[in-house]
Design a protein around this motif. Structure first.
Motif, PDB file in Angstrom:
ATOM      1  N   THR A 166      15.010 -35.191  17.246  1.00  0.00           N
ATOM      2  CA  THR A 166      15.305 -34.956  15.779  1.00  0.00           C
ATOM      3  C   THR A 166      15.037 -33.737  15.266  1.00  0.00           C
ATOM      4  N   VAL A 167      15.842 -32.965  14.924  1.00  0.00           N
ATOM      5  CA  VAL A 167      15.901 -31.387  14.707  1.00  0.00           C
ATOM      6  C   VAL A 167      16.773 -31.293  13.578  1.00  0.00           C
ATOM      7  N   LEU A 168      16.106 -30.959  12.262  1.00  0.00           N
ATOM      8  CA  LEU A 168      16.940 -30.562  11.151  1.00  0.00           C
ATOM      9  C   LEU A 168      17.119 -28.991  10.940  1.00  0.00           C
ATOM     10  N   SER A 169      16.676 -28.291  11.939  1.00  0.00           N
ATOM     11  CA  SER A 169      16.774 -26.901  11.983  1.00  0.00           C
ATOM     12  C   SER A 169      18.084 -26.411  12.925  1.00  0.00           C
ATOM     13  N   THR A 170      18.796 -27.319  13.649  1.00  0.00           N
ATOM     14  CA  THR A 170      19.701 -26.939  14.300  1.00  0.00           C
ATOM     15  C   THR A 170      21.142 -26.555  13.834  1.00  0.00           C
TER      16      THR A 170
ATOM     17  N   HIS B 112       8.572 -32.231  13.374  1.00  0.00           N
ATOM     18  CA  HIS B 112       8.338 -30.742  13.383  1.00  0.00           C
ATOM     19  C   HIS B 112       9.662 -29.978  12.811  1.00  0.00           C
ATOM     20  N   ILE B 113       9.553 -28.832  12.495  1.00  0.00           N
ATOM     21  CA  ILE B 113      10.776 -28.093  11.977  1.00  0.00           C
ATOM     22  C   ILE B 113      11.784 -27.907  13.101  1.00  0.00           C
TER      23      ILE B 113
ATOM     24  N   SER C 108      16.647 -19.926  11.029  1.00  0.00           N
ATOM     25  CA  SER C 108      16.178 -21.437  11.297  1.00  0.00           C
ATOM     26  C   SER C 108      15.417 -22.150  10.363  1.00  0.00           C
ATOM     27  N   ALA C 109      14.608 -21.599   9.649  1.00  0.00           N
ATOM     28  CA  ALA C 109      13.597 -22.068   8.779  1.00  0.00           C
ATOM     29  C   ALA C 109      14.218 -22.227   7.694  1.00  0.00           C
ATOM     30  N   ALA C 110      15.275 -21.293   7.131  1.00  0.00           N
ATOM     31  CA  ALA C 110      16.039 -21.582   5.809  1.00  0.00           C
ATOM     32  C   ALA C 110      17.104 -22.651   5.848  1.00  0.00           C
ATOM     33  N   ARG C 111      17.709 -22.863   7.240  1.00  0.00           N
ATOM     34  CA  ARG C 111      18.759 -23.813   7.616  1.00  0.00           C
ATOM     35  C   ARG C 111      17.862 -25.038   7.740  1.00  0.00           C
TER      36      ARG C 111
ATOM     37  N   THR D  20       6.558 -22.845  18.572  1.00  0.00           N
ATOM     38  CA  THR D  20       7.493 -22.003  17.706  1.00  0.00           C
ATOM     39  C   THR D  20       7.006 -21.987  16.240  1.00  0.00           C
ATOM     40  N   PHE D  21       7.182 -22.822  15.422  1.00  0.00           N
ATOM     41  CA  PHE D  21       6.766 -22.941  13.896  1.00  0.00           C
ATOM     42  C   PHE D  21       5.374 -22.933  14.156  1.00  0.00           C
TER      43      PHE D  21
END
Length: 335
Positions: free
Chosen positions: A117-121, A155-156, A166-169, A193-194
């Motif tokens: 589950t990755v929202l930075s993708t 996680h981010i 990636s953080a902005a995305r 990573t973050f």
């Protein structure tokens, strides 16, 4: 400072009580009758919910008020080949029974959707899958009738070769989520990573509460000590999203994760238990300005690690040391 301890999903004390029994898609596909296969999945889910209720009763008997439920309550619930299957309606009574017990005993429960589950993708199909998984977790919490104080911790995600981008995305894609998903979300620093500083910045931007993992912070940091970040991390728990549905006069406490390295050669993996000294050092540092904190134990021995930690704390409390045992799973800590 009131410190409550909790554990993750499984018990190593109560036998034959797995809430995570499952079926692979390969096994499902081998069953010739699709409707019968779906009923089999629902039967497994009912057993998982039954065992979850057994664990909650075990928790009550042990004074444990903080518990992370397994994401595997309903096998294959978000598999793309089963998109037309909507099991929560058929499991409504079982989910409601679990939620009723949680509310009746004032427990704090949560989920931790897995690393897929990755929202930075940057990939739309992965984002769609991640949103679908988050929605499933929210649907389960709503099926239990639980308020927004029951959170989903994530996680981010990956850096994808450009961590700031990636953080902005992540921020952009998270902000676009429905409010029902965002108000149940917490963010945690990771071990590769973050880091905690970077995760805190994202939490500030999105007004999301941050779960500090002090083990992750130890192996992935910018030279800061964890208690140096705590005042700003604690502030993230005062946002409207963080405190949605909290009872008046009873704010939802900040939460941290704790585990210990398996070995010097494998510092990122989790040990069976939790080493008390570094955890207690952190708690002592934050006690003066923190009314309460909940500690999720991520050790291999699960509730067994919690009971071992409480035994050590009881031994220290006998000699004073600014520790007072409140019950079987919580203490008062003085600076």
């Amino acid at each position: 400072m009131i410190v409550r301890f909790g554990y993750v999903a499984m018990s190593t004390v109560i036998k034959d009580c797995s809430p995570s029994k499952t079926m692979t898609m390969a096994s499902f596909s081998k069953l010739g009758d699709r409707e019968a296969a779906l009923r089999k999945l629902e039967s497994i889910a009912r057993m998982n919910l039954h065992n979850t209720l057994r664990l909650l009763k075990h928790n009550t008997g042990s004074d444990i008020e903080v518990y992370r439920m397994t994401s595997k309550l309903v096998p294959l619930a978000t598999h793309p080949d089963l998109a037309d299957w909507h099991p929560l309606a058929d499991l409504a009574a079982e989910f409601a029974e679990v939620g009723s017990y949680v509310k009746r005993h004032g427990m704090r429960v949560s989920f931790h959707p897995d690393h897929f589950t990755v929202l930075s993708t940057p990939r739309p199909e992965v984002l769609a899958s991640s949103v679908r998984d988050l929605q499933h977790h929210v649907d389960m919490l709503e099926a239990m009738g639980l308020p927004a104080t029951a959170k989903n911790n994530i996680h981010i995600g990956g850096a994808y070769g450009d961590k700031p981008a990636s953080a902005a995305r992540f921020c952009e894609q998270c902000a676009a989520l429905p409010l029902a998903l965002r108000e149940r979300m917490t963010l945690e620093n990771d071990d590769k990573t973050f880091n905690a500083v970077e995760t805190l910045e994202v939490c500030r931007r999105l007004e999301l509460p941050m779960v500090l993992d002090i083990h992750h912070q130890w192996v992935n940091n910018e030279g800061e000590l964890p208690w140096e970040l705590w005042p700003e991390i604690q502030k993230t728990w005062t946002s409207a999203l963080a405190q949605k549905d909290a009872q008046p006069g009873e704010p939802l406490p900040p939460k941290i994760h704790v585990s210990s390295p398996r070995s010097p050669s494998d510092p990122r993996s989790h040990a069976d238990g939790v080493e008390l000294a570094p955890l207690l050092a952190f708690l002592k540092r934050i006690a003066a300005d923190t009314p309460a904190v909940d500690v999720m134990i991520e050790a291999k021995l699960k509730d067994g690690a919690l009971f071992g930690l409480m035994e050590e704390l009881q031994g220290l409390a006998a000699g004073g040391n600014g520790i007072m045992v409140r019950n079987g799973a919580s203490v008062n800590i003085e600076p």
